[in-house]
Scaffold this motif. Structure first.
Motif, PDB file in Angstrom:
ATOM      1  N   LEU A 132       0.831  -1.203   0.000  1.00 18.93           N
ATOM      2  CA  LEU A 132       0.000   0.000   0.000  1.00 18.93           C
ATOM      3  C   LEU A 132       0.867   1.255   0.000  1.00 18.93           C
ATOM      4  CD1 LEU A 132      -2.860   1.188   0.167  1.00 18.93           C
ATOM      5  CD2 LEU A 132      -2.646   1.093   2.667  1.00 18.93           C
ATOM      6  N   TYR A 133       1.915   1.257   0.806  1.00 21.68           N
ATOM      7  CA  TYR A 133       2.824   2.402   0.875  1.00 21.68           C
ATOM      8  C   TYR A 133       3.476   2.666  -0.487  1.00 21.68           C
ATOM      9  CZ  TYR A 133       6.966   5.134   2.103  1.00 21.68           C
ATOM     10  OH  TYR A 133       7.954   6.084   2.145  1.00 21.68           O
ATOM     11  N   VAL A 134       3.963   1.620  -1.124  1.00 19.24           N
ATOM     12  CA  VAL A 134       4.608   1.770  -2.436  1.00 19.24           C
ATOM     13  C   VAL A 134       3.596   2.255  -3.466  1.00 19.24           C
ATOM     14  CG1 VAL A 134       5.697   0.501  -4.333  1.00 19.24           C
ATOM     15  CG2 VAL A 134       6.442   0.099  -1.972  1.00 19.24           C
ATOM     16  N   LEU A 135       2.447   1.621  -3.504  1.00 20.63           N
ATOM     17  CA  LEU A 135       1.417   1.998  -4.479  1.00 20.63           C
ATOM     18  C   LEU A 135       0.977   3.441  -4.273  1.00 20.63           C
ATOM     19  CD1 LEU A 135      -0.517   1.041  -6.767  1.00 20.63           C
ATOM     20  CD2 LEU A 135      -2.157   0.536  -4.962  1.00 20.63           C
ATOM     21  N   LEU A 136       0.637   3.789  -3.032  1.00 20.47           N
ATOM     22  CA  LEU A 136       0.175   5.149  -2.760  1.00 20.47           C
ATOM     23  C   LEU A 136       1.278   6.176  -3.002  1.00 20.47           C
ATOM     24  CD1 LEU A 136      -1.972   4.663   0.467  1.00 20.47           C
ATOM     25  CD2 LEU A 136      -2.782   5.157  -1.848  1.00 20.47           C
TER      26      LEU A 136
END
Length: 126
Positions: free
Chosen positions: A101-105
């Motif tokens: 989620l951190y990478v995607l966001l």
């Protein structure tokens, strides 16, 4: 506190200068390309150096140099190294969902935010 801030500032100036010089050097070496090769190389190199420093600092008791090296120099060289470190920290803690989620966001929302900033500014300046 002021000494730490001074170390961050000094490191940031060194890192930004190194990024600029690396970009110039790569431009001269590779010529103009439509793909941002210089930035890609700087991001990868900064991430590699961040990984090396984290381990060396922990093993050699040099974590007090983190504001100078990590936040300042490598942060000035490429903030991508800090992004990479945070992603790996989440992965190492076993928080794979949060890491994804951190990478995607971080990537998608940052690109969208940049585009929005450009669109809004062009609308104001047009």
């Amino acid at each position: 506190m002021m000494q730490t801030v001074s170390f961050v500032a000094l490191g940031g100036a060194l890192g930004a200068t190194l990024r600029y010089l690396a970009g110039l050097g790569l431009l001269r070496l590779l010529g103009h390309t439509s793909f941002p090769v210089a930035i890609l190389i700087v991001n990868i190199l900064g991430s590699l150096l961040m990984g090396v420093f984290v381990v060396v600092a922990a093993h050699k008791g040099l974590t007090h140099l983190s504001p100078l090296v990590m936040t300042g120099m490598l942060g000035g060289f490429t903030t991508f190294s800090t992004f990479s470190l945070e992603a790996v920290n989440l992965i190492e803690r076993g928080d794979l969902g949060q890491a994804a989620l951190y990478v995607l966001l971080s990537v998608v929302v940052s690109i969208l935010a940049l585009a929005l900033g450009m669109i809004l500014t062009r609308g104001v300046l047009a």
